[in-house]
Structure formats: structure tokens, C-alpha cells
Design an enzyme around this catalytic site. Structure first.
Site, short mmCIF file in Angstrom:
data_model
loop_
_atom_site.label_atom_id
_atom_site.label_comp_id
_atom_site.label_asym_id
_atom_site.label_seq_id
_atom_site.Cartn_x
_atom_site.Cartn_y
_atom_site.Cartn_z
N GLU A 101 -4.22 -9.21 -27.95
CA GLU A 101 -4.93 -8.46 -28.99
C GLU A 101 -5.06 -9.35 -30.21
O GLU A 101 -4.07 -9.59 -30.90
CB GLU A 101 -4.14 -7.19 -29.33
CG GLU A 101 -3.83 -6.30 -28.15
CD GLU A 101 -2.55 -5.49 -28.37
OE1 GLU A 101 -2.46 -4.72 -29.34
OE2 GLU A 101 -1.62 -5.62 -27.55
N HIS A 140 -8.17 -3.66 -26.96
CA HIS A 140 -6.89 -3.52 -26.27
C HIS A 140 -7.02 -3.56 -24.74
O HIS A 140 -6.40 -2.77 -24.03
CB HIS A 140 -6.21 -2.23 -26.73
CG HIS A 140 -4.72 -2.27 -26.73
ND1 HIS A 140 -3.98 -2.60 -25.61
CD2 HIS A 140 -3.81 -2.04 -27.70
CE1 HIS A 140 -2.70 -2.54 -25.91
NE2 HIS A 140 -2.57 -2.21 -27.18
N SER A 141 -7.80 -4.51 -24.22
CA SER A 141 -7.89 -4.61 -22.77
C SER A 141 -6.58 -5.09 -22.17
O SER A 141 -5.90 -5.95 -22.74
CB SER A 141 -9.01 -5.57 -22.36
OG SER A 141 -10.25 -4.91 -22.45
N TYR A 142 -6.25 -4.50 -21.03
CA TYR A 142 -5.09 -4.92 -20.24
C TYR A 142 -5.63 -5.72 -19.07
O TYR A 142 -6.33 -5.18 -18.21
CB TYR A 142 -4.37 -3.70 -19.67
CG TYR A 142 -3.52 -2.92 -20.64
CD1 TYR A 142 -4.09 -2.17 -21.66
CD2 TYR A 142 -2.13 -2.91 -20.51
CE1 TYR A 142 -3.30 -1.43 -22.53
CE2 TYR A 142 -1.34 -2.16 -21.37
CZ TYR A 142 -1.92 -1.43 -22.37
OH TYR A 142 -1.14 -0.69 -23.22
N HIS A 199 -1.59 1.58 -34.36
CA HIS A 199 -2.97 1.57 -33.86
C HIS A 199 -3.86 2.65 -34.48
O HIS A 199 -4.65 3.30 -33.79
CB HIS A 199 -2.97 1.72 -32.33
CG HIS A 199 -2.44 0.52 -31.59
ND1 HIS A 199 -2.48 -0.76 -32.09
CD2 HIS A 199 -1.86 0.40 -30.36
CE1 HIS A 199 -1.97 -1.60 -31.22
NE2 HIS A 199 -1.57 -0.93 -30.17
N ASP A 222 6.10 -8.58 -26.67
CA ASP A 222 5.31 -7.62 -27.44
C ASP A 222 5.32 -8.13 -28.88
O ASP A 222 5.83 -7.47 -29.78
CB ASP A 222 5.93 -6.21 -27.32
CG ASP A 222 4.99 -5.12 -27.82
OD1 ASP A 222 3.93 -5.46 -28.37
OD2 ASP A 222 5.34 -3.94 -27.67
C1 GLA Z 1 0.51 -2.83 -28.58
C2 GLA Z 1 1.88 -2.66 -29.10
C3 GLA Z 1 2.78 -2.23 -28.00
C4 GLA Z 1 2.29 -0.95 -27.40
C5 GLA Z 1 0.87 -1.12 -26.94
C6 GLA Z 1 0.30 0.18 -26.47
O1 GLA Z 1 0.43 -3.89 -27.74
O2 GLA Z 1 2.36 -3.83 -29.72
O3 GLA Z 1 4.08 -2.06 -28.50
O4 GLA Z 1 2.35 0.07 -28.35
O5 GLA Z 1 0.08 -1.62 -27.97
O6 GLA Z 1 1.10 0.81 -25.54
#
Ligand code: GLA
Length: 382
Positions: free
Chosen positions: A346, A208-210, A134, A280
Site C-alpha cells: 500500500e 488495498h489490493s491483496y 483506513h 505489517d
Molecule cells: C493494513 C493494515 C493492517 C490491516 C489491513 C486490513 O494493511 O496495516 O494492519 O488492518 O490493512 O486488514
């Protein structure tokens, strides 16, 4: 209907308000700006609150360009904040999860924190084991962006710009980045990313919204129904770097071509799920080139009826199920965020593309313009 637009500049807590008023609608949209705190070195940070004509609201800070809150209606019209975040700038300064942030210069991982361009090796900081993640130690998520409220067009718009200097975090070229957020009157948060460079470089920007469509802090997201328009995904090694293979999702827990509960297969005894601690992974989107945004994913939260569709011009999407969340960091309104209480979608080029000649290119040359669009569209199902 005669529409009157007024631009009023105040000083004080609310510095600027742009009002679009028709008199006939129940609510006119607005964008307001207020203080959100300071960086450790004393730079002021702002929070912009964008409200559309239906009353949906996006709060966005110029610290990391992060979406702080996003309030959208459920099937009964009840608003809830559907993203994780923090109440003050301090939370974002200390954040390690990239909550809501603009991510760059390179979203996702670059293997061994290095890559080559024209025969020259560029070395980046290792901030994720042996890899770069990132954008490095101080990625775009830790930058204070210059903000400008734009005139109302399709909704409430905010422009962020940032100059990432030649050599920043090891990347070549002065990169001028502009990101425009628009909260439309149809409850879409549209993000338009642009960039130019003065030296050949690599770029991969994302947001990068959750999300938790039942509302932030309301429990896990395992019951959300997810569809991803992908026939393939990019399997990873133990460091979450793609092996280079594009693997068919058919017959695997990565097959989300039909809506499936996120939690239905997440704990299966499967190599890729084990490596990710859940999902992931980058999905290879089924999209035709050069046709603008395509539907990438659709998520339905059955108890509230909230629906999120992700549309993008990008070739991939990282589906991440918050496997690293540990419930230790205090979030908005004092809630905590345990593991898998949110998911991320993302939009991106594939991870480690600078080292993977078969993946779509992430190289940006002088004279070219990086330009991608992603929309997070909210609606409801009865
Ligand atoms: C992305 C990565 C994850 C993690 C998040 C942040 O989604 O793929 O592995 O690092 O960002 O925590």
C-alpha cells in the site's frame, strides 16, 4: 496505420463499450460495464471490465472503487487472477479486509483517533482499538463512487469521483476526490489520485489490493521473492502506531534491499514481527523528491515467473502479509483465503503522520491539489 475508434452505447447488460480497433492486432482493447448488484439501501453498483490489447484484464467496481480481479499472464502466457476479492457487491459491503479497495480519507492508522490542525482537535471514530484505521467506520472503501469511462489514450481508463463531505468520519473540509485507473497495453495498472479541499485537512489515499502472483486461492505467498527499495522502516508499538523512529533495516528481517523470500524470516523471534503478527509495517522509500514515480518494490513468483513492480510518487509503502486473513470469508469462485495467502503493498505517507511532526506532511490546504501516482506493473521472468 489508420486507427478507427468507435463509441457504441447499448442498453442492457453491457451498457457501454468503447472499442479501439486497428484490424491488424490480435486483440483490440475494450471497457465494458455491467451490473454488480446493489447496496443494502438499494443503490445500483457496477462492474467495469477493462481489457487491454494483450488480453490482460482488470475488473473494477464503483463500490469502494475496488479492484475485483486482475488477470495477467505467466511466463507461458497463461492468465491468472492475481488479486483476492468477492464475486458480488455484497462481498464488498460486508468486507472487513479492504480487498482491492480505494482507501481514504486517511489510509492506515491515526493514533488515538485524533489529531490537531491549527490548534483545533479533530476526533475520529475508533475502529481499530483506540485508533482510527483506513478512514474510519465508513471510509472511501464503503462509498459508491461516480464512474466515467474515459477515451482511450495509454490504455483503458476509468475515472472515479467522490465528494467526502465536511465532517465525514470527523475529518474537516469538503474533499473532492478523483481517482483514474488505467490498464495500459504494457500490463500496468496505473492509479492517479487527485483531491482538493475547501478547509485545511489531512489526506492519505491508497489502494488495498491483496496480491498472490501464483493466482488467488492458490496457497500462501511465503515463496514470493520480494525487494523493497528502503533503507529504513517505521517501527510500531503494540497498537501498530509508529513510534516516530526511522530504523535502519540493515541486520533486521526488514532488510529486503536484495530479493528475499517473504517467508524466509517472517516467523523469527523479533519484536517488530511479533507486534505485526508478521509484516505489517511502513517502509521509508529510497526515492528522490519531485522526480515522478520511483521503483518502490519488486516481487517475483518463481513457479509462474510473474513479476510485479510497484512504482510510486509516495514516500512510503505498507508491506502487509495478510496476517489477519483467517480463511473464513468466502472469496471469488468459492475459494477461501487463509492467513498469509496474499500480500499488500500500500503506497502511502507514513501512518499517524498527522501526529508525527517529523514525518512528511499529509496536510492539504484550500487552493492546493493532492496528486499522487502509483503503478502496479506486471511482467514475467523466464
Ligand atoms: C493494513 C493494515 C493492517 C490491516 C489491513 C486490513 O494493511 O496495516 O494492519 O488492518 O490493512 O486488514
Amino acid at each position: 496505420m489508420i486507427r478507427m475508434m468507435m463509441l457504441t452505447i447499448f442498453s442492457g447488460a453491457v451498457l457501454m463499450t468503447i472499442l479501439g480497433a486497428t484490424g491488424a492486432t490480435p486483440q483490440s482493447g475494450s471497457t465494458t460495464k455491467k451490473s454488480f448488484g446493489k447496496t443494502p439501501d438499494g443503490q445500483p453498483v457496477d462492474l467495469f471490465v477493462l481489457t487491454n490489447r494483450g488480453g490482460a484484464e482488470a475488473s473494477i467496481t464503483n463500490y469502494g472503487g475496488a479492484v475485483v480481479s486482475l488477470k495477467v499472464p505467466d511466463r507461458n502466457g497463461k492468465l491468472a487472477d492475481v488479486v483476492l476479492g468477492y464475486d458480488t457487491a455484497d462481498g464488498y459491503v460486508n468486507d472487513k479486509s479492504y480487498f482491492g479497495a480505494l482507501v481514504g480519507r486517511y489510509g492506515n492508522r491515526i493514533g488515538h483517533a485524533q489529531f490537531m490542525l491549527d490548534g483545533k482537535t479533530y476526533t475520529l471514530a475508533k475502529n481499530n482499538g483506540e485508533n482510527s484505521l483506513h478512514g474510519g467506520i465508513k471510509g472511501f472503501n464503503k462509498a459508491v463512487w461516480t464512474a466515467k469511462i474515459l477515451p482511450i489514450k495509454d490504455g483503458q481508463s476509468l475515472e472515479f469521483s467522490y465528494l467526502s463531505k465536511d465532517g465525514e468520519e470527523g475529518f474537516p473540509g469538503n474533499l473532492r476526490v478523483t481517482v483514474i485507473y488505467t490498464l495500459t497495453d504494457t500490463n500496468s495498472l496505473k492509479i492517479v489520485y487527485s483531491a482538493t479541499t475547501d478547509k485545511k485537512t489531512v489526506v492519505n489515499l491508497t489502494s488495498h489490493s491483496y496480491f498472490n502472483l501464483a493466482g488467488q486461492g492458490s496457497g500462501d505467498i511465503l515463496g514470493h521473492q520480494l525487494m523493497i527499495q528502503a533503507d529504513k522502516f517505521t517501527p510500531v508499538d503494540a497498537a501498530l502506531i509508529p513510534t516516530g523512529e526511522l530504523r535502519d533495516v540493515a541486520g533486521t528481517p526488514f532488510d529486503f534491499r536484495k530479493p528475499t523470500a517473504i517467508g524466509a524470516r517472517i516467523d523469527q523471534d523479533e519484536e517488530q514481527l511479533k507486534l505485526g503478527g508478521g509484516y505489517d509495517h511502513n517502509f521509508v522509500l529510497r526515492r528522490s523528491a519531485d522526480i515522478g514515480e520511483s521503483l518502490a518494490a519488486r516481487v517475483v513468483e518463481p513457479t509462474t515467473g510473474r513479476v510485479l513492480e510497484v512504482w510510486t510518487t509516495e514516500p512510503g509503502v505498507q508491506f502487509y502479509t495478510g496476517n489477519f486473513l483467517d480463511g473464513k470469508t468466502p472469496g471469488k469462485g468459492g475459494v477461501t483465503y487463509p492467513r498469509r495467502t496474499a500480500f499488500c503493498l500500500e503506497t502511502q505517507h507514513y501512518p499517524d503522520s498527522p501526529n508525527q511532526p517529523k514525518f512528511p506532511s499529509v496536510v492539504l490546504k484550500p487552493g492546493e491539489r493532492y496528486h499522487t501516482i502509483t503503478s502496479y506493473k506486471f511482467s514475467v521472468e523466464k
